[in-house]
Scaffold this active site. Structure first.
Site, PDB file in Angstrom:
ATOM      1  N   CYS A  73      -5.522 -14.641  26.016  1.00 22.98           N
ATOM      2  CA  CYS A  73      -4.670 -14.139  24.942  1.00 22.98           C
ATOM      3  C   CYS A  73      -3.689 -13.159  25.565  1.00 22.98           C
ATOM      4  CB  CYS A  73      -5.501 -13.459  23.854  1.00 22.98           C
ATOM      5  SG  CYS A  73      -4.496 -12.694  22.564  1.00 22.98           S
ATOM      6  N   GLY A  74      -2.422 -13.531  25.610  1.00 30.18           N
ATOM      7  CA  GLY A  74      -1.431 -12.697  26.266  1.00 30.18           C
ATOM      8  C   GLY A  74      -1.189 -11.373  25.564  1.00 30.18           C
ATOM      9  N   ASN A 198      -2.648 -24.851  19.918  1.00 28.97           N
ATOM     10  CA  ASN A 198      -1.656 -23.944  19.339  1.00 28.97           C
ATOM     11  C   ASN A 198      -0.327 -24.687  19.217  1.00 28.97           C
ATOM     12  OD1 ASN A 198      -3.365 -21.401  19.608  1.00 28.97           O
ATOM     13  ND2 ASN A 198      -3.244 -22.050  21.742  1.00 28.97           N
ATOM     14  N   GLU A 216      -1.782 -20.675  15.407  1.00 28.64           N
ATOM     15  CA  GLU A 216      -2.751 -20.483  16.481  1.00 28.64           C
ATOM     16  C   GLU A 216      -4.111 -21.047  16.087  1.00 28.64           C
ATOM     17  OE1 GLU A 216      -4.265 -16.732  19.277  1.00 28.64           O
ATOM     18  OE2 GLU A 216      -2.745 -16.427  17.722  1.00 28.64           O
ATOM     19  N   ARG A 217      -4.687 -21.835  16.955  1.00 29.43           N
ATOM     20  CA  ARG A 217      -6.004 -22.400  16.645  1.00 29.43           C
ATOM     21  C   ARG A 217      -7.011 -21.262  16.503  1.00 29.43           C
ATOM     22  NH1 ARG A 217      -8.734 -24.958  22.184  1.00 29.43           N
ATOM     23  NH2 ARG A 217      -8.463 -23.093  23.455  1.00 29.43           N
ATOM     24  N   CYS A 225       1.978 -14.947  19.271  1.00 27.60           N
ATOM     25  CA  CYS A 225       0.951 -15.403  20.218  1.00 27.60           C
ATOM     26  C   CYS A 225       1.554 -15.293  21.606  1.00 27.60           C
ATOM     27  CB  CYS A 225       0.549 -16.843  19.911  1.00 27.60           C
ATOM     28  SG  CYS A 225      -0.544 -17.589  21.160  1.00 27.60           S
TER      29      CYS A 225
END
Length: 328
Positions: A73-74, A198, A216-217, A225
């Protein structure tokens, strides 16, 4: 009692829990149950669990609000990077994630005095097996139409290592229900994606500036995201709309970030994701061994005020750059 941080990157909200402070043995069932409980109570997108690493300064694991674990996760990594930097009094270091050890560092502020971090997004994978995506025996999907998905759009599939589908769209297309229908179908039982994906729609604003919206999944539509914005930046370079090595401005429903796509030996090597790491609350939690949680105290930091100024400025810009674009 456990001290924790409520934070956000581009209004993608997380709670940071340092497992060294928990005082009990933690296993994945507990991580999942705590994520389900805390995200519901605080309306956050996920939990960032920080632990020791033999490969890096620290390790980050990400559990979504539905209890599933994300490979990366950025936006969360920026928040985790700030927590580790302040805890350990360092500015540049590496963080272990599920599939890669990534470089992070504190950089000049993106706006005002907002704490800003640059994080490495890699590896970059185009093989459809890495998403995974099953599509007519294809091995890659780059700027191509898929008639079963949409007759008017072209798509690119990549993993960084989170799986992404990216398409450039018009304002009318991103305002429609097209993205929600497509993304929700990909994240239910379907013939293409066995593990969900995503889905991002991208609107070009001007030279080097783009708007990205992501379904987002494990979350649904999100303010932003990080890996999606990074992947979307890469697709613009592939499409010849921008150049590797130069920063792009990426706007989203939560504000904006910068991305830089890097090439090495004529191959895409990694992407720098540069944006805020805002601490909104300092929490005192009870984390119980049966998976239940209690929020004993929640104290606002006041940091969100300056971020809201940047977010308002970004919205004003979007109103002029993309007339008619409906923000979430």
């Amino acid at each position: 009692m456990v001290s924790a941080i409520q934070s956000h990157g581009s209004k993608n909200h997380f709670i940071i829990i340092d497992e060294n402070d928990a005082g009990i043995d933690i296993h994945d069932h507990l991580r999942k149950q705590w994520a389900l409980s805390l995200c519901l109570k605080t309306q956050t997108d996920g939990i960032l669990y920080i632990s020791d690493s033999e490969k890096a300064q620290a390790k980050m694991r990400v559990f979504n609000s539905d209890g599933s674990e994300a490979s990366m996760c950025g936006n969360g990594l920026r928040c985790a990077a700030r927590y580790i930097a302040e805890r350990d009094q360092i500015q540049s270091f590496k963080v272990e994630t599920m599939k890669a050890v990534l470089q992070v560092e504190q950089v000049d502020e993106l706006y005002g005095n907002i704490p800003t971090y640059s994080v490495e997004i890699s590896p970059i994978l185009f093989n459809l097996d890495d998403l995974p995506l099953s599509l007519n025996e294809k091995s890659k999907l780059v700027l191509e139409p898929v008639s079963d998905w949409d007759k008017d759009l072209t798509f690119t599939a990549l993993a960084v290592p989170n799986p992404h589908i990216i398409t450039n769209a018009t304002v009318d297309q991103i305002n429609s229900d097209s993205q929600e229908k497509l993304a929700s179908s990909f994240n239910k039982n379907n013939p293409w994606f066995s593990d969900g994906v995503n889905v991002s729609y991208v609107v070009e604003l001007s030279d080097g500036e783009f708007f990205v919206r992501t379904y987002e999944r494990g979350v649904g539509f999100t303010n932003a995201c990080g890996t999606a914005m990074s992947s979307s930046s890469l697709v613009q370079v592939i499409a010849g709309k921008w150049r590797a090595g130069e920063p792009l401005n990426i706007f989203n429903d939560g504000g904006r970030v910068k991305c830089v796509v890097h090439k090495k030996n004529d191959e895409f090597d990694h992407i720098d994701l540069i944006g805020n790491a805002t601490f909104t609350h300092r929490l005192t939690l009870q984390l119980k061994e049966d998976g239940e949680t209690l929020i004993e105290e929640s104290v606002q930091t006041g940091e969100d005020k300056i971020y809201e100024q940047m977010s308002a400025a970004a919205k004003d810009y979007l109103n002029n750059a993309a007339p008619g674009l409906k923000l979430r």
